[in-house]
Design an enzyme around this catalytic site. Sequence first.
Site, PDB file in Angstrom:
ATOM      1  N   ASP A 254      -3.099  -3.848  -4.384  1.00 19.23           N
ATOM      2  CA  ASP A 254      -1.868  -3.863  -4.321  1.00 19.23           C
ATOM      3  C   ASP A 254      -1.671  -2.153  -4.722  1.00 19.23           C
ATOM      4  O   ASP A 254      -2.666  -1.647  -4.533  1.00 19.23           O
ATOM      5  CB  ASP A 254      -1.726  -4.143  -6.417  1.00 19.23           C
ATOM      6  CG  ASP A 254      -0.215  -4.921  -6.801  1.00 19.23           C
ATOM      7  OD1 ASP A 254       0.104  -4.255  -5.471  1.00 19.23           O
ATOM      8  OD2 ASP A 254      -0.121  -5.568  -7.187  1.00 19.23           O
ATOM      9  N   ALA A 255      -0.117  -2.832  -4.198  1.00 16.62           N
ATOM     10  CA  ALA A 255      -0.124  -0.780  -3.768  1.00 16.62           C
ATOM     11  C   ALA A 255      -0.206   0.005  -4.454  1.00 16.62           C
ATOM     12  O   ALA A 255       0.255  -0.338  -6.071  1.00 16.62           O
ATOM     13  CB  ALA A 255       1.573  -0.719  -3.492  1.00 16.62           C
TER      14      ALA A 255
END
Length: 869
Positions: A254-255
């Site tokens: 995920d970012a």
Amino acid sequence: MSCTFEQFDDRERCAVDPLPFRDPGLPVEDRVTDLLGRLTDEEKVALLHQHQPAVPRLGLAAFHTGMEALHGVAWLGPATVFPQAVGLASSWDLDLVRRVGEAVGVEARGFHHRDPVAHGLNVWAPVVNPLRDPRWGRNEEGYSEDPTLTAAMGTAYATGLRGDHPRYLRTAPTLKHFLGYNNEDDRCVTSSDLRPRVLHEYELPCFRGPIEAGAAVAVMPSYNLVNGRPAHLSPLIGQELRTWAPDGLAIVSDAYAPSNVAGLQAYLATQAEGHAALLDAGLDSFTDQDADPTLMIESVTTAIKDGLLDRSAVDRAVGNVLALRFRLGEFDPPDDNPYASITSDVIGTHGGLALEAARQAVVLLRNASALPLARGTKLAVIGTHADTLFEDWYSGTLPYQVTVRSALEEFASVTYAEGVDRIALRTADGRYLGVRGGVVGLGERSLFDRFDWGDGVWTLRDVGSRRYLGVGEDGALVATATTPSGWDVRELFEPRLTDGGVVLRNTVCGADDPATVQGDLSLDSTPFEIERVVDGIAAAAEAASRADTAVLVLGNDPHINGRETQDRTTLRLPSLDLVRAVREANPNTVLVLVSSYPYALDGEEEHLPGIVWTAHGGQEQGRAVAEALYGVFSPSGKLTQTWYRSDDDLPDIFDYDIIRAGGTYLYFTGEPLFPFGHGLSYTTFEYSDLTWVDGVATVSVTNTGDVAGAEVVQLYSSALDSRVRQPVRKLQSFHRVHLAPGEAAVVGLRADQLWHWDVVTGRRVVEAGRYELLVGASSRDIRSRLVVDVAGETIAPRVGVLPAPDFDDCDGVRLVDDEVVFTREGAWISFEDVTPGPRSAPPGTRISVDGTSLVLTAEAAGVRVREVR
């Protein structure tokens, strides 16, 4: 010459390349191995980033992971927008959800054709986190609180996204977010405690179904920690996820999550250690620092240089992402790949399917003979959602909009009231807040529509321009936004009452850096007197009193009070004063709720003859709702999560142990507002002749009403003789059947979910004993029951060592990896069905035994126990 076939329209222009990785006849594994052998060590490290650079000498184009495609292609401009995921699941129609996934996959290919590099084909959908708590800010993204239904919906949607070609993928679906992720508040630093039964019975099945089916080809870990360890470092990536994947699995972060390991989470000391641990845990692609790979490259390079990381982990990671690129057909002649011919002409062309999905997402919650409405009825259409469609953070741009108001005008004479106050804001010296050309200042009087979203926040829409007050990047007050939106919602204000009036504090700017108006005048130090020009509730009640029927359309804005990064604080519908005033003015009031999650109605449901719910349903939402209200079709949607009566019915949002806490319909013993699986129809269905043969229940269902309709036949079970606490009822399977009046069908329903996770043997076990099978229209609307004897296993009592996390009940403990941490003196864990015998209390604890029950109690806070011997 070496090239990527996608770069050319005419394959004749690309000379025959002898390199094995370009040979479509070779297995993907062999092609990956060959290509890896041709990349330099530096090139491999660079390919670990989300934004993979081109390698011109080998003809590799740039590539990046991640296209948002939750219920339509998002963030790239107009595209078909389908109902939110929780709305799609409310259809309980797997074929529909598969077809929606297919349409989204086709449009993703269309965007890819428009720009092959910017619009990659690794799509980040579906979300298969079970909807354990309806206050979760991202409730709209998931499918259900039930793991069986979640897995089925995730499999259907991912199957549509990936396509059915034996070699090529239409897109590469990615399951989000592994693991134990149901809270937004402090999500990067909170740990979800998942003991083995909760892990294996509730969380893992949601991911296992789509992966085992080959529908999902990638997984994204979640921001949180699980049992004290960052989810991106979970050993379950290798121990579970990859063992289920028939054709391999890519793990994409995920970012900004990778740098959290040695950052916010402080789990490891340095970024080099963090990046090494991530690769060793199984991460294949780093989504970090946006498009800048510098941190990742430096950290991985240092980790290799310092002996923290073996290059084989880099090869594995790069190889897994390259395998996706091969399966997407990037390196093969376009004529071989049926998906390569899809062009941008397909974008936004699935309006018919969007309408079908929106129709099936409508759930009739209550009907005391109020619906369907008679044509020609004089309507008052009221509410914030009556003439507005809302996008969410992961939706595409609506290509067109059909609102409830505009659709209802095709059936009846409509009077409209938005139901919000219209105000002016005046300073102590008599000047007004005014708007001209998007510029906000003090002077001329402007009027604003005030939207009160609850939790002490407002949005203010300038009446003249219909633009929302907000704060620009420079901190100045502006009125330019057509809707509140963005990662930081700059159009949101907290009103603060002071001696001089109301101060409007912007939620983004806050108190430390307050917004300014007219130069350097601080908004925080500028109190306003509110002049109410129109009383929204009074105007709504007046409109309702003059109509035959009032249709009140209310709900949430998906960007406010419940969204990514923010959980809801309450289930309560914030506009209940409006509901009460309208139904008092016109008892023939139908409430339509358009929301990303369930609401509590504080008893107002008892006074409303009709209640309908739908999730935010995309471009065709209004038409679907209007047609449902007027009986163009019979509603057939069913709730996929429990609607509770109040916040008091819910455990703490951070308590992931649904077994102990009594969470979800599986363990909740109270009286819900509307139960899991609930949804009414304009016709009636009779159930009869329930039988059970070889693991399959069959039941006859007859449409005994006057109109055609669809019924979702649901099979539940209850274990009557289990040695452990099992669900009050548990969904086994379901089947949607459409029947004409008088028509009957025999429905077969498998009971494949009778197992539970046995902590003694560490596996799924179906216990021998009696099981009650319950078939009906919801988890509480049971039409037929049957008790059957199942020849399963007899579980032996616990003997030997008792692993501490395998407890049956607890109080005051946390889980850290494979240890139990007692948070206070007197905290305890208990074990049932333990073979009597001498046991030693671990240091800092004491043991008490009562028959076959053993309780371990802490004598001080901070005691850690791995096992009891």
